[in-house]
Scaffold this active site. Structure first.
Site, mmCIF file in Angstrom:
data_model
loop_
_atom_site.group_PDB
_atom_site.id
_atom_site.type_symbol
_atom_site.label_atom_id
_atom_site.label_comp_id
_atom_site.label_asym_id
_atom_site.label_seq_id
_atom_site.Cartn_x
_atom_site.Cartn_y
_atom_site.Cartn_z
ATOM 1 N N GLY A 32 0.752 -1.320 -0.153
ATOM 2 C CA GLY A 32 0.182 -0.056 -0.135
ATOM 3 C C GLY A 32 0.956 1.285 0.105
ATOM 4 N N GLY A 66 2.480 2.960 2.141
ATOM 5 C CA GLY A 66 3.705 3.014 2.898
ATOM 6 C C GLY A 66 4.888 2.273 2.257
ATOM 7 N N ASP A 122 -7.651 -1.804 1.926
ATOM 8 C CA ASP A 122 -8.465 -0.498 2.055
ATOM 9 C C ASP A 122 -8.882 0.292 0.664
ATOM 10 O OD1 ASP A 122 -7.561 -0.798 4.808
ATOM 11 O OD2 ASP A 122 -5.737 0.414 4.730
ATOM 12 N N ASP A 158 -7.296 2.726 -0.967
ATOM 13 C CA ASP A 158 -7.181 3.981 -0.620
ATOM 14 C C ASP A 158 -6.141 4.515 -1.540
ATOM 15 O OD1 ASP A 158 -5.218 2.672 0.641
ATOM 16 O OD2 ASP A 158 -5.461 3.835 2.585
ATOM 17 N N ARG A 189 -8.218 2.023 7.986
ATOM 18 C CA ARG A 189 -7.426 2.727 8.432
ATOM 19 C C ARG A 189 -8.122 4.051 8.412
ATOM 20 N NH1 ARG A 189 -2.054 2.283 9.781
ATOM 21 N NH2 ARG A 189 -1.901 0.101 8.556
ATOM 22 N N GLY A 224 -27.478 -2.732 2.836
ATOM 23 C CA GLY A 224 -28.702 -2.180 3.039
ATOM 24 C C GLY A 224 -28.520 -1.627 4.612
ATOM 25 N N HIS A 231 -9.309 -8.450 11.959
ATOM 26 C CA HIS A 231 -8.709 -8.822 11.023
ATOM 27 C C HIS A 231 -9.210 -10.058 10.320
ATOM 28 C CE1 HIS A 231 -5.579 -6.530 13.122
ATOM 29 N NE2 HIS A 231 -4.815 -6.946 12.082
ATOM 30 N N ARG A 243 -9.164 -9.313 6.719
ATOM 31 C CA ARG A 243 -7.652 -9.472 5.988
ATOM 32 C C ARG A 243 -7.540 -10.902 5.438
ATOM 33 N NH1 ARG A 243 -4.082 -5.688 8.532
ATOM 34 N NH2 ARG A 243 -2.516 -7.248 8.511
HETATM 35 O O1 F6P Z 1 -3.828 -1.147 5.773
HETATM 36 C C1 F6P Z 1 -4.522 -2.525 5.977
HETATM 37 C C2 F6P Z 1 -5.311 -2.858 7.200
HETATM 38 O O2 F6P Z 1 -5.980 -3.943 7.380
HETATM 39 C C3 F6P Z 1 -5.989 -1.415 8.066
HETATM 40 O O3 F6P Z 1 -7.451 -1.511 7.517
HETATM 41 C C4 F6P Z 1 -5.899 -1.351 9.266
HETATM 42 O O4 F6P Z 1 -6.032 -0.226 9.951
HETATM 43 C C5 F6P Z 1 -4.347 -1.931 9.582
HETATM 44 O O5 F6P Z 1 -4.006 -2.635 8.306
HETATM 45 C C6 F6P Z 1 -4.270 -2.926 10.863
HETATM 46 O O6 F6P Z 1 -3.021 -3.090 10.720
HETATM 47 P P1 F6P Z 1 -2.323 -4.247 11.593
HETATM 48 O O7 F6P Z 1 -2.537 -5.559 11.041
HETATM 49 O O8 F6P Z 1 -0.731 -3.998 11.370
HETATM 50 O O9 F6P Z 1 -2.780 -4.135 12.907
#
Ligand code: F6P
Length: 322
Positions: free
Chosen positions: A101, A103, A127, A129, A171, A185, A252, A255
């Site tokens: 992303g 960073g 994200d 973004d 984030r 919805g 998470h 993710r």
């Molecule tokens: O950037 C992806 C993300 O899942 C964000 O949505 C969330 O704020 C962040 O990473 C959480 O990071 P970590 O897994 O380091 O807690």
């Protein structure tokens, strides 16, 4: 030619698809690929080894990243980047594919600008973004995971006539929140791009729903919302209106999981393209998708304002929540 590939920052479903595609496209062009473990930390530690077509077998359908990932603070130091550029030269690695992303792309941009290391970025973050692209790897999967969770919450919300506040990731971005809200919805959504204090507007929306006969409501809260976390907003609503509400933080769960078709295909397209670009001498850009077309975005653009959730969705939500 030798190319290194790494994943950095938060893992995202679809990263493995991109790794697999890059390695196999490289094989087709007789390019060697080195997998770099744990993102920039692996560059610092010279933790790399060759990847073959067989090393990337059976990863397409898996979430996470086979190369592991990290958020590496050391890479922020110029002296560390100088050493890394030298190590790459000494190892004969001619270019890097960086999947991550903002960073991660800031790091790749610096390595390219300061030391001329050819780098191509592949957007990988749930994200969604990043400036210059409509999509990032992992967003579609995370969205579908959030939708599945909210649909389940809806069943119990209806059964108990309850208000639920569901916090989603993102984030500082409201992309996951707004898309989830429309797709589920939801009665309302709180997200950072909507301004400082939207609490009163939320109360008005919930009250209007109640007056129209709604007995349960789902409010999606972006983790970066200016009103605070879903727990903070929930406490305030309970204090002010004595609501018997519940808060769920999806965390998470968003993710992980097997990537959707969209994320697999996007990762496959971008992985191959990154290798073809490096082979053609291109450097210093990340890939993107704009209106269905592949685009190349200079790393410097990663510092542009983040894309906001589409107005057509944020305007539509209150209409659909009637
Ligand atoms: O950037 C992806 C993300 O899942 C964000 O949505 C969330 O704020 C962040 O990473 C959480 O990071 P970590 O897994 O380091 O807690």
């Amino acid at each position: 030619m030798k190319i290194g590939i790494l994943t950095s920052g938060g893992d995202a479903p679809g990263m493995n698809a991109a790794i697999r595609s890059a390695v196999r496209q490289a094989g087709a062009l007789d390019i060697e690929v080195y997998g770099i473990w744990r993102g920039y930390q692996g560059l610092v530690d010279q933790d790399w080894r060759p990847l073959t077509s067989r090393s990337v077998a059976n990863i397409l359908q898996r979430g996470g990243t086979m190369l592991n990932t990290a958020r590496c603070q050391a890479f922020r130091l110029p002296a560390v980047r100088t050493q890394v550029a030298k190590d790459l030269r000494d190892a004969g690695i001619d270019g890097l594919v960086v999947i991550g992303g903002d960073g991660s792309f800031t790091g790749a941009g610096l390595l390219f600008e300061e030391h001329g290391v050819p780098c191509i970025g592949i957007p990988g973050t749930i994200d969604n973004d990043l400036p210059g692209t409509d999509r990032t790897l992992g967003f579609d999967t995370a969205l579908n995971t959030a939708i599945d969770a909210v649909d389940r919450i809806r069943d119990t919300a209806i059964s108990h006539d309850r208000v639920f506040l569901v916090e989603v990731m993102g984030r500082r971005s409201g992309m996951i929140a707004v898309h989830t809200a429309v797709a589920c919805g939801a009665e309302a959504v709180l997200y950072p791009e909507s301004g400082e204090d939207t609490y009163e507007a939320l109360v008005a929306q919930l009250r209007a729903g109640w007056e129209r006969g709604k007995r349960s409501s789902i409010v999606i809260v972006a983790e970066g919302d200016k009103n605070g976390s879903a727990y903070a907003v929930g406490d305030r609503l309970t204090r002010d209106y004595h609501l018997d509400l519940r808060v769920v933080v999806l965390g998470h769960i968003q993710r992980g999981g097997s990537p959707t078709a969209n994320d697999r295909i996007l990762g496959s397209l971008w992985g191959a393209e990154a290798i073809k670009l490096l082979a053609a001498g291109e450097k210093g850009v990340y890939l993107g998708m704009k209106a269905g077309e592949m685009v190349h975005v200079p790393f410097a653009r990663v510092h542009d304002p983040r894309p906001a959730p589409p107005a057509e969705l944020t305007n539509l939500l209150p209409v659909l929540a009637r």
